[in-house]
Design an enzyme around this catalytic site. Structure first.
Site, PDB file in Angstrom:
ATOM      1  N   PHE A  72       0.782  -1.236  -0.118  1.00 36.98           N
ATOM      2  CA  PHE A  72      -0.073  -0.192  -0.034  1.00 36.98           C
ATOM      3  C   PHE A  72       0.811   1.399  -0.063  1.00 36.98           C
ATOM      4  O   PHE A  72       0.296   2.470   0.104  1.00 36.98           O
ATOM      5  CB  PHE A  72      -1.075   0.084   1.088  1.00 36.98           C
ATOM      6  CG  PHE A  72      -2.282  -0.950   0.933  1.00 36.98           C
ATOM      7  CD1 PHE A  72      -2.598  -1.469  -0.305  1.00 36.98           C
ATOM      8  CD2 PHE A  72      -3.128  -1.116   1.812  1.00 36.98           C
ATOM      9  CE1 PHE A  72      -3.768  -2.074  -0.591  1.00 36.98           C
ATOM     10  CE2 PHE A  72      -4.163  -1.924   1.885  1.00 36.98           C
ATOM     11  CZ  PHE A  72      -4.655  -2.616   0.595  1.00 36.98           C
TER      12      PHE A  72
ATOM     13  N   ASP B  42      -0.912  -9.971  -4.263  1.00 33.20           N
ATOM     14  CA  ASP B  42       0.518  -9.205  -4.371  1.00 33.20           C
ATOM     15  C   ASP B  42      -0.003  -7.665  -4.907  1.00 33.20           C
ATOM     16  O   ASP B  42       0.777  -7.359  -5.969  1.00 33.20           O
ATOM     17  CB  ASP B  42       1.208  -9.863  -5.128  1.00 33.20           C
ATOM     18  CG  ASP B  42       2.774  -9.271  -5.094  1.00 33.20           C
ATOM     19  OD1 ASP B  42       2.924  -8.424  -4.509  1.00 33.20           O
ATOM     20  OD2 ASP B  42       3.441  -9.877  -5.997  1.00 33.20           O
TER      21      ASP B  42
HETATM   22  O1  DOR Z   1       6.016  -7.480  -8.717  1.00 32.44           O
HETATM   23  C1  DOR Z   1       6.357  -7.190  -7.657  1.00 32.44           C
HETATM   24  N1  DOR Z   1       6.116  -6.098  -7.107  1.00 32.44           N
HETATM   25  N2  DOR Z   1       7.123  -8.200  -6.818  1.00 32.44           N
HETATM   26  C2  DOR Z   1       7.510  -7.709  -5.513  1.00 32.44           C
HETATM   27  O2  DOR Z   1       8.079  -8.445  -5.070  1.00 32.44           O
HETATM   28  C3  DOR Z   1       7.133  -6.394  -4.984  1.00 32.44           C
HETATM   29  C4  DOR Z   1       6.158  -5.788  -5.685  1.00 32.44           C
HETATM   30  C5  DOR Z   1       6.284  -4.110  -5.529  1.00 32.44           C
HETATM   31  O3  DOR Z   1       6.494  -3.808  -4.320  1.00 32.44           O
HETATM   32  O4  DOR Z   1       6.049  -3.617  -6.478  1.00 32.44           O
END
Ligand code: DOR
Length: 447
Positions: free
Chosen positions: A69, A310
């Site tokens: 976030f 994610d």
């Molecule tokens: O694709 C990703 N974005 N993988 C991650 O491990 C971190 C995340 C991000 O914080 O943007």
């Protein structure tokens, strides 16, 4: 005795098919003081708020165990208010937020700061992962017990931000300190560095899964399992993306739990990169359909324990930078439930299994007292859905500050129509209601 003062409810969800622990049943749900206090035919019992939910399904609140976030420090991408707003609109009732903010959440002060920032601004319940580093490894046993802490998160390979514990010695120290389940981003840092030449200087984003290839993920997960075994420490592998990891993970169920994302279950290379270019770029990458099918097999076989979105918002301008300068990550907290309900409608998994992955699973893995099922005495976190609604996911619907979704234009069957957090209705028919009143999630293992 119905209708007496004693039986007045704060909230009454009338007439839906309720996912109870003994199966689906048509029932009313009576809520008082934030808890479920009655299930069954509650007649015309008086209630401050009544939701007529006939024709709908009431599920235990969806828990998204992996969201980014961005507050503090990267609020131009997202903040705690906009991120939790997106969660509520998507039928999610609790989120665990990741530590790669600015500053990173690596100590007591940063964790307390995030908890304070969430007060009065979070639309859903929230807890925060604490990032492991070489420097805080020895203190993790204390830090993991602080209020609001979802547990310890380790990046074995570099991704967004600079959190990284890539070597065996460092990982061993992290696993030796504390006892809660450690969540891990498993990509092998050394292999990532060696193979960077594949994309250095510019390439088509379709080469992302070639740079960060399957072996990069498999090698890290293999090392992690060996280290976890030595340390006798439970670990949780986030966003598993390869067939080979699923085979390995299935052999270590005594130590490891498994998370997958809706993106990895839905998209596949090379098509997603042709269509979305760097907007489909995430770590670990979306891979060929053979891996996606293996993830589905692992869902069917019970190897997968939970779904995390994610949710990793970046602005459109950032994502439009030439690859590999474009940052990795896609938003997902708002689309998790519609995408997964659509998979239910298509027969990829049952509604019962989805609930297992989004409520009961995370509640069991992470130790959440009174959450994860619809039962008397449990916290009244409810995701009320219409399994028959056909709706199109669009950029316009997305409440995340990033304002886009990889699923724009996709018509799905199944849609969240109301969200109840701690007994309070926070979303109804696509609109937020009330005030942000999300609380810190409490764990068996936190103070
Ligand atoms: O694709 C990703 N974005 N993988 C991650 O491990 C971190 C995340 C991000 O914080 O943007």
């Amino acid at each position: 005795m119905r209708g007496t003062v004693a039986e007045r409810y704060d909230l009454l969800v009338k007439g839906s098919t309720v996912a109870t622990s003994s199966g689906f049943a048509e029932a009313d749900v009576g809520v008082r003081a934030g808890r479920i206090v009655a299930l069954g035919d509650l007649g015309r019992a008086p209630a401050a708020t009544v939701v007529d939910a006939r024709g709908l399904h009431t599920l235990p609140g969806v828990i998204d165990s992996q969201v980014h976030f961005r507050e503090p420090g990267l609020e131009h991408k997202e903040d705690l208010e906009t991120g939790t707003r997106a969660a509520a609109l998507g039928g999610v009732t609790a989120v665990f937020e990741m530590p790669n903010t600015k500053p990173a959440t690596t100590g007591e002060a940063e964790l307390a700061d995030k908890c304070r920032r969430a007060e009065g601004r979070a639309w859903v319940d929230i807890a925060f992962w604490l990032g492991a580093t070489r420097d805080n490894a020895a203190q993790l046993a204390r830090l993991e017990r602080l209020p609001g802490c979802a547990g310890i998160k380790v990046f074995m390979g570099s991704s967004t931000g600079d959190l990284l514990v890539g070597d065996d010695a460092g990982l061993g120290e992290v696993l030796a300190s504390g006892s809660r389940r450690v969540a891990v981003h498993a990509e092998d840092e050394e292999r990532l560095r060696q193979r960077y030449t594949i994309v250095a200087g510019g390439a088509h984003p379709a080469r992302h899964p070639e740079w960060r290839d399957a072996e990069t993920a498999v090698a890290a997960t293999r090392r992690l399992l060996a280290l976890a075994e030595t340390a006798r420490r439970r670990v949780h592998v986030l966003h598993v993306s390869t067939a080979e990891e699923m085979t390995l993970l299935a052999q270590h169920r005594d130590l490891v739990s498994v998370e997958v994302t809706p993106q990895h279950l839905t998209l596949a290379a090379p098509g997603c990169y042709e269509e979305l270019e760097s907007f489909a770029q995430m770590n670990p990458p979306i891979r060929e359909a053979r891996h996606r099918e293996a993830l589905w097999r692992a869902v069917a076989d019970g190897i997968v324990d939970c779904i995390g979105s994610d949710h990793a918002p970046h602005t459109r301008d950032e994502k439009r930078k030439p690859y590999p300068e474009s940052p990795s990550g896609m938003p997902g907290v708002q689309t998790l439930l519609p995408i997964m309900l659509d998979h239910v409608a298509r027969g990829r998994l049952t509604l019962q299994r989805l609930i297992d992955l989004t409520s009961a699973g995370p509640a069991r893995l992470f130790g959440l007292p009174g959450r994860g099922r619809i039962a008397v005495g449990y916290r009244a976190d409810l995701s009320i859905v219409d399994l028959n609604a056909r709706r199109m996911i669009t950029h316009r619907w997305i409440a995340s500050r990033c304002g886009w979704t990889p699923f724009d234009g996709l018509t799905v069957t199944g849609w969240p129509v109301a969200t109840v957090v701690g007994g309070g209705l926070v979303m109804r028919d696509g609109a937020l209601c009330g005030e942000p009143s999300g609380k810190l999630v409490r764990f068996f293992d936190t103070a």
